[in-house]
Design a protein around this motif. Structure first.
Motif, mmCIF file in Angstrom:
data_model
loop_
_atom_site.group_PDB
_atom_site.id
_atom_site.type_symbol
_atom_site.label_atom_id
_atom_site.label_comp_id
_atom_site.label_asym_id
_atom_site.label_seq_id
_atom_site.Cartn_x
_atom_site.Cartn_y
_atom_site.Cartn_z
ATOM 1 N N VAL A 146 6.957 5.111 -22.382
ATOM 2 C CA VAL A 146 8.019 4.768 -21.439
ATOM 3 C C VAL A 146 8.291 5.946 -20.505
ATOM 4 O O VAL A 146 8.340 5.796 -19.277
ATOM 5 N N LYS A 147 8.435 7.131 -21.082
ATOM 6 C CA LYS A 147 8.823 8.312 -20.306
ATOM 7 C C LYS A 147 7.701 8.818 -19.410
ATOM 8 O O LYS A 147 7.946 9.198 -18.248
ATOM 9 N N GLN A 148 6.480 8.854 -19.933
ATOM 10 C CA GLN A 148 5.367 9.469 -19.206
ATOM 11 C C GLN A 148 4.537 8.484 -18.386
ATOM 12 O O GLN A 148 3.807 8.903 -17.487
ATOM 13 N N LEU A 149 4.637 7.202 -18.694
ATOM 14 C CA LEU A 149 3.809 6.216 -17.999
ATOM 15 C C LEU A 149 4.641 5.192 -17.236
ATOM 16 O O LEU A 149 4.586 5.124 -16.013
ATOM 17 N N LEU A 150 5.425 4.386 -17.947
ATOM 18 C CA LEU A 150 6.048 3.225 -17.317
ATOM 19 C C LEU A 150 7.164 3.585 -16.340
ATOM 20 O O LEU A 150 7.221 3.042 -15.228
ATOM 21 N N GLN A 151 8.051 4.485 -16.744
ATOM 22 C CA GLN A 151 9.108 4.864 -15.805
ATOM 23 C C GLN A 151 8.559 5.537 -14.545
ATOM 24 O O GLN A 151 8.977 5.186 -13.430
#
Length: 295
Positions: A175-180
């Motif tokens: 979530v933190k490093q890719l999707l957001q």
């Protein structure tokens, strides 16, 4: 639902595509969407056409129908469908650059309008079919996206949506490093999951007919785009200036393609193709003001 820390607006989405118009045309091509590889031997252009053809097939078209391409880009997919069927297509885009090119397509059965889908001026029950290829992600209010589709479709109408989706059981680092960052850099106000889309569509009155997780079929797109970008940075001065200039507000999206490759490989991001039908009973969808507001 993945929501980035930097909110996006319709104006921001329009500016993104207008500013990166050169990159989209030279790197992504005229369709501005993923390719779909059945055998792995298709060229990038053939794969992009294949995805358009999948949407065309799943629309189940009949002569004389009126169609809407929600987020039509440069109009390539709409023009391809209009050339093969006796149908009339209206496309909508936020981007002035995209509309300018779409307007040059020699198809008397395709018209491109520049307007916000969430605040469109179409009358109720205007269309028989509608589709959205990788445009629902840019909607600031996904509940209203589906409501508007239900409103402008006639009873018995069909909606086909191809969408970037949040994967199942996504890990915090993804979530933190890719999707957001993908949402932030790609001007996506949010990225919904399959379950989010199915719930919102059902709330708008749609019945799900079919779903395909096409992630493995489409993920090669980003490797090709990264290769093209790397080559262009060496050989194309105009694109190099666009990508490297600090004045290019949206340049991070061009330089973050590896994130998309990893997200699709790990399953953090999925690519879904939905078919929804509007019931024939003519029951009115829920009024937008009574819907809980969802990003």
């Amino acid at each position: 639902m993945i929501v980035p820390d930097l909110p996006s607006t319709a104006a921001g989405v329009a500016a993104h595509y207008d500013e990166l118009d050169l990159a989209y045309r030279r790197i992504w091509g005229e369709h501005v969407h993923h390719g779909y590889w059945r055998t792995g031997r298709e060229s990038a252009a053939e794969a992009a056409d294949a995805l358009a053809d999948i949407v065309e097939t799943r629309l189940a078209l009949e002569p004389g129908q009126r169609l809407c391409d929600i987020g039509c880009g440069y109009g390539a997919t709409a023009a391809r469908i209009a050339a093969r069927h006796d149908v009339h297509i209206t496309g909508v885009t936020l981007s002035a650059a995209q509309q300018q090119i779409a307007d040059t397509r020699p198809s008397p059965r395709f018209t491109c309008l520049r307007q916000d889908w969430l605040h469109n001026d179409f009358a109720d029950a205007t269309f028989d079919r509608a589709w959205a290829i990788e445009s629902s992600e840019h909607m600031t209010d996904k509940a209203r996206f589906f409501h508007e589709a239900a409103r402008v479709l006639r009873p018995g109408g069909r909606l086909v949506v191809c969408a970037w989706l949040e994967g199942e059981a996504v890990r915090p680092w993804e979530v933190k490093q890719l999707l957001q960052p993908i949402c932030r850099e790609g001007r996506l106000p949010s990225m919904g999951s399959r379950a989010d889309y199915e719930m919102l569509a059902a709330d708008a009155g749609f019945a799900l007919t079919a779903y395909e997780d096409a992630s493995a079929r489409v993920r090669r797109t980003w490797t090709i785009c990264l290769s093209r970008l790397a080559k262009a940075l060496l050989t194309d001065p105009a694109l190099r200036r666009l990508a490297l200039s600090r004045g290019t507000t949206n340049r991070r999206f061009m330089l973050s393609l590896p994130r998309l490759i990893v997200a699709l490989r790990t399953g953090a991001m999925r690519y879904g193709i939905f078919i929804w039908d509007k019931p024939l009973d003519g029951a009115a969808p829920i009024a937008p003001n009574s819907l809980p507001r969802r990003l």
